[in-house]
Design a protein around this motif. Structure first.
Motif, short mmCIF file in Angstrom:
data_model
loop_
_atom_site.label_atom_id
_atom_site.label_comp_id
_atom_site.label_asym_id
_atom_site.label_seq_id
_atom_site.Cartn_x
_atom_site.Cartn_y
_atom_site.Cartn_z
N PHE A 4 0.84 -1.19 0.00
CA PHE A 4 0.00 0.00 0.00
C PHE A 4 0.88 1.25 0.00
N ASP A 5 0.32 2.34 -0.50
CA ASP A 5 1.06 3.61 -0.57
C ASP A 5 1.11 4.33 0.76
N MET A 6 0.29 3.90 1.70
CA MET A 6 0.29 4.53 3.02
C MET A 6 -0.14 3.49 4.06
N PRO A 7 0.31 3.65 5.30
CA PRO A 7 0.00 2.66 6.34
C PRO A 7 -1.34 2.93 7.00
N VAL A 8 -2.39 2.96 6.20
CA VAL A 8 -3.72 3.36 6.67
C VAL A 8 -4.74 2.29 6.30
N ILE A 9 -5.52 1.89 7.32
CA ILE A 9 -6.65 0.98 7.14
C ILE A 9 -7.91 1.72 7.57
N GLY A 10 -8.94 1.67 6.74
CA GLY A 10 -10.21 2.26 7.10
C GLY A 10 -10.96 1.33 8.03
N ALA A 11 -11.38 1.83 9.19
CA ALA A 11 -12.01 1.00 10.19
C ALA A 11 -13.33 0.43 9.68
N PRO A 12 -13.62 -0.85 9.97
CA PRO A 12 -14.87 -1.46 9.54
C PRO A 12 -16.04 -0.98 10.40
N MET A 13 -16.47 0.23 10.13
CA MET A 13 -17.57 0.85 10.85
C MET A 13 -18.50 1.49 9.83
N ASP A 14 -19.80 1.40 10.06
CA ASP A 14 -20.76 1.88 9.06
C ASP A 14 -20.69 3.37 8.82
N SER A 15 -20.18 4.12 9.77
CA SER A 15 -20.04 5.56 9.59
C SER A 15 -18.81 5.92 8.78
N VAL A 16 -17.95 4.94 8.52
CA VAL A 16 -16.66 5.18 7.88
C VAL A 16 -16.56 4.53 6.51
#
Length: 384
Positions: free
Chosen positions: A47-59
């Protein structure tokens, strides 16, 4: 040297530090932000950045998971959320956004519980993951330990690339109610061994539980209790470990497991309480390999929460431990992550802030940045 402090005559406790209590220290060497690489690789996926989107319905919706993937991160879809309960969840999301403008409201909680009482549908799990796959990005979904036995085969058959098991606290030895609901407890080590995809599992907040999770074969361990600003686990259960200490402890478990296993590296992923670019900087400095972002990404214009943020803890049918929190909107997802920023509080251009911090302290990649010098400098209450 022990860092235990007496609480009273019968009990000692360790002193622990939150991310607000620590700071990184510039070195004698600086670099240009253009020289800094934020690339992160876990298993076969880069990945290009060390970021994971949290598994939350608002996100994360299928659309935002795809958008995050195309921007260089990993989006994880909540497979127990509204997108797998309703064919068209948009009206439900609009209703949640229009609830009473209060963080703490029994009426809001009751309505959330009612909306999430709709059964999860296996065919919708398949359809949502297929939608993400068709976009050509890494496909990832999340289940709680309690639902993994029921739906994991559906997830694997749908062609998921990476699987996330995420709960408030996940143990390698006991991750269900011991068959109280008629199901067998999940044998995490056997389960991960039999899967053909890397598994990220957590949360964990201490050295020993994290080490046990690493021994199950997990590719990554989530540090923290998830939920961030939307969870009230501390008030409802009395459970809390400040993130700076938790990350450092679990980074030590990673180091020791690397020796124990003869070279197997397990990624440490900070999950929760990372509201600004400065928090991300300090989480990586404490030893995290990547971060899982919830409220931070819920501020994006594309976020399904429409400026509101909540987690599965908030909709538990018996003991809700969270609430719907207003986080507002700061700009498009690309601006939130890569800028350019129009905010001075670290809520947008998160990766630009991280690059500048790494350049200012003389580091060119995330792994080496984990060696940065740090100090303990607790903020006063008015500075928090």
């Amino acid at each position: 040297m022990s860092n235990e402090l007496p609480i009273g005559l019968a009990k000692n406790a360790r002193r622990a530090w939150a991310l607000d209590d620590v700071a990184v220290v510039p070195s004698r060497r600086t670099r240009s932000p253009q020289d800094v690489s934020l690339e992160w690789q876990i298993d076969a996926y880069k990945f290009d950045m060390p970021v994971i989107g949290a598994p939350m319905d608002s996100v994360m919706s299928p659309a935002t998971a795809i958008a995050l993937g195309k921007l260089g991160g990993l989006g994880v879809l909540n497979l127990e959320g509204l997108w797998t309960r309703y064919e068209n969840p948009e009206p439900i999301l609009e209703e949640i956004a229009a609830l009473e403008a209060s963080d703490v409201s029994p009426e809001n909680t009751q309505r959330l519980q009612e909306l999430y009482a709709e059964p999860i549908k296996a065919e919708l799990i398949t359809a949502r993951l297929a939608e993400i796959r068709e976009a050509g990005v890494v496909v990832s979904g999340s289940l709680t330990p309690q639902r993994t036995q029921e739906f994991y085969q559906t997830v694997v058959d749908a062609g998921v690339d990476m699987f996330v098991i995420r709960g408030t606290t996940v143990s390698a030895e006991h991750v269900t109610d011991n068959g109280a609901d008629g199901t067998e407890p999940l044998n995490l080590k056997k389960f991960i061994y039999e899967l053909d995809v890397p598994v990220i599992v957590g949360g964990a907040a201490g050295y020993t539980p994290a080490l046990h999770l690493m021994r199950t074969g997990a590719a990554g361990v989530l540090v923290g209790f998830g939920g961030g600003s939307s969870t009230t686990t501390r008030r409802a259960l009395g459970i809390r470990v400040p993130m700076a200490t938790a990350i450092s402890d679990i980074a030590a478990a990673r180091r020791d497991y690397l020796d124990e296993s003869g070279g197997r590296y397990v990624h440490v992923i900070a999950d929760g309480g990372l509201g600004t670019s400065g928090d991300i900087v300090k989480a990586l400095a404490m030893g995290a390999d990547a971060v899982m972002l919830g409220a931070t990404l819920a501020r994006a214009e594309e976020a399904p929460g429409r400026g509101w943020h909540w987690g599965l803890e908030a909709v538990h049918e018996e003991f809700p431990r969270g609430h719907r929190t207003h986080v507002g909107t700061v700009g498009p997802l690309e601006e939130v992550l890569w800028g350019p920023s129009h905010h001075t509080d670290g809520t947008s251009n998160l990766m630009g802030g991280l690059k500048r911090a790494m350049a200012t302290t003389g580091y060119v990649d995330v792994k080496s940045f984990q060696r940065v010098d740090a100090i303990v400098s607790p903020l006063s209450q008015q500075d928090r």
